[in-house]
Motif scaffolding. Structure first.
Motif, mmCIF file in Angstrom:
data_model
loop_
_atom_site.group_PDB
_atom_site.id
_atom_site.type_symbol
_atom_site.label_atom_id
_atom_site.label_comp_id
_atom_site.label_asym_id
_atom_site.label_seq_id
_atom_site.Cartn_x
_atom_site.Cartn_y
_atom_site.Cartn_z
ATOM 1 N N THR A 8 -33.886 -21.798 0.316
ATOM 2 C CA THR A 8 -34.786 -20.900 -0.428
ATOM 3 C C THR A 8 -34.500 -19.423 -0.200
ATOM 4 O O THR A 8 -35.271 -18.573 -0.654
ATOM 5 C CB THR A 8 -36.282 -21.168 -0.139
ATOM 6 N N PRO A 30 -33.632 -16.141 -3.843
ATOM 7 C CA PRO A 30 -34.379 -16.071 -5.106
ATOM 8 C C PRO A 30 -33.648 -15.166 -6.097
ATOM 9 O O PRO A 30 -33.123 -14.105 -5.726
ATOM 10 C CB PRO A 30 -35.718 -15.449 -4.694
ATOM 11 N N ASN A 55 -41.852 -14.204 -5.682
ATOM 12 C CA ASN A 55 -41.924 -15.450 -4.916
ATOM 13 C C ASN A 55 -43.006 -15.417 -3.853
ATOM 14 O O ASN A 55 -43.066 -14.473 -3.064
ATOM 15 C CB ASN A 55 -40.580 -15.721 -4.231
#
Length: 283
Positions: A182, A185, A278
């Protein structure tokens, strides 16, 4: 044109962003059903023609209802530049590089706007943000010169080079602090080059919970996009869909002891390209 990828059940889909609506590639007569495949199949005039057809297409999806993915969720390569702004090198206590300092991330790091950045359970305390302009390669580039390098660029997008600083400084290669799940982004969409007046005159900024914490401009890049592509392509063949993140300006969290926390929302915006937003949560 703005190209994006989204989740439809268990499947990844791709589409063209038209205002606040999306035209699915599956509703257009196209030679591929993914953004990367489209870049492999179509040149700039082909993409421009597709944009015209998408604008006239009657079937639309509401952008607000989609689960966005990284615009190119399946690149062959994700290449990131370190210390590519003088002010960031200075705040980091590093010398100005004499050649592009690059490292890799991997597809496991990619997420789209709206998806969660996960703080690693074993290393949650020093996770940092980095606002960056990322460019995406549109066709195979090998040993190209700077004068023609932009001919190989499909477009650009905002990119957040999330970094676990404690892990990063343990290893001079940086990968262990950068290539985490992750931690890349990007998006919300890939904006094709014909919509961008000048890649080297774009403001970029980071906000955390709405507060401006970082701001810079791509005019301050040490190695600009053509130089970077030329330098990389001398030794690495770049292919359609490859992502190159061009570095971050001053203002990262490590310089002010402000790291990402569970419950934060972090936004990286680039002028004219939109913002990747995010939530941050503990893994």
């Amino acid at each position: 044109m703005r190209l994006l990828s989204y989740r439809d059940g268990a499947d990844a889909r791709a589409g063209v962003l038209v205002g606040n609506e999306v035209v699915a590639l599956s509703d257009l007569d196209v030679p591929a059903d993914s953004v990367r495949g489209l870049l492999e199949a179509l040149d700039a005039p082909g993409l421009a023609e597709l944009a015209e057809r998408a604008a006239a297409a009657p079937e639309r999806l509401a952008l607000a209802g989609l689960h966005l993915l990284a615009p190119v969720p399946d690149p062959e390569k994700i290449i990131c530049l370190g210390l590519n702004y003088r002010d960031h090198a200075a705040e980091s206590g590093q010398e100005i590089p004499t050649a592009p300092m690059w490292f890799a991330k991997f597809a496991n790091s990619l997420i789209g706007s709206g998806e969660d950045i996960l703080l690693p359970a074993a290393h949650p305390a020093y996770v940092d943000y980095e606002a960056e302009l990322a460019i995406v390669i549109g066709r195979t580039a090998s040993n190209v010169d700077a004068a023609s390098a932009l001919e190989y660029v499909a477009g650009a997008m905002p990119f957040n080079d999330v970094s676990a600083r404690d892990l990063q400084i343990q290893n001079p290669l940086w990968t262990s602090g950068k290539a985490i799940d992750t931690f890349a982004p990007c998006g919300p969409a890939l904006v094709t080059l014909d919509e961008i007046e000048d890649l080297h005159a774009l403001g970029l900024r980071t906000r955390i919970n709405g507060e401006l914490v970082q701001e810079g401009n791509t005019r301050e890049l040490i190695f600009d996009v053509p130089e970077t592509i030329a330098w990389l392509s001398r030794t690495v063949t770049l292919v359609a869909g490859d992502i190159i993140a061009t570095g971050t300006p001053a203002g990262v969290g490590a310089s002010k002891n402000r790291f990402l926390l569970d419950g934060d929302t972090v936004e990286v915006e680039v002028d004219g390209l939109g913002a990747v937003v995010n939530p941050v949560r503990a893994a």
